[in-house]
Motif scaffolding. Structure first.
Motif, PDB file in Angstrom:
ATOM      1  N   TRP A   1       0.832  -1.304  -0.008  1.00  0.00           N
ATOM      2  CA  TRP A   1      -0.010  -0.138   0.099  1.00  0.00           C
ATOM      3  C   TRP A   1       0.893   1.037  -0.130  1.00  0.00           C
ATOM      4  O   TRP A   1       1.961   1.245   0.640  1.00  0.00           O
ATOM      5  N   ARG A  33      -3.440   0.758  -3.814  1.00  0.00           N
ATOM      6  CA  ARG A  33      -3.073  -0.337  -3.740  1.00  0.00           C
ATOM      7  C   ARG A  33      -2.050  -0.822  -4.771  1.00  0.00           C
ATOM      8  O   ARG A  33      -2.173  -0.494  -5.799  1.00  0.00           O
ATOM      9  N   GLU A  91      -7.568  -5.838   6.511  1.00  0.00           N
ATOM     10  CA  GLU A  91      -7.362  -4.492   5.782  1.00  0.00           C
ATOM     11  C   GLU A  91      -7.516  -3.474   6.957  1.00  0.00           C
ATOM     12  O   GLU A  91      -8.057  -3.624   8.061  1.00  0.00           O
TER      13      GLU A  91
END
Length: 95
Positions: A1, A33, A91
């Motif tokens: 990321w 991403r 996440e």
């Protein structure tokens, strides 16, 4: 990321020449991403990250308009961080 803590106006990001993201949230943090890049990241060599920030107030190709501020500048307003994660991870804000 790739974490952007804040940029002002229309932000476009490329990795190794591939367009990977746009952001128009202004000042707010956003993430890009990196594991879905077509060519993939080259872990054995250098990779190139290119960021273009268009400070024009004409969003989405519309006409430029003044926002009334004394300074109509733009750019990166906060830090940018690279975060490496495992293939299996939770996440951010994912629970």
């Amino acid at each position: 990321w790739l974490h952007f803590e804040g940029s002002f106006r229309n932000t476009t990001i490329w990795i190794n020449g591939e367009h990977v993201a746009n952001n128009v949230a202004e000042y707010l943090p956003f993430r890009v991403r990196l594991d879905n890049i077509t060519g993939g990241l080259d872990t054995s060599a250098s990779n190139t990250i290119a960021v273009y920030i268009d400070a024009n107030n004409g969003l989405y190709g519309g006409p430029a308009r003044a926002s009334g501020w004394w300074y109509e500048g733009g750019g990166l307003y906060r830090h940018v961080h690279l975060e490496k994660t495992s293939k299996v991870h939770v996440e951010q804000d994912g629970l």
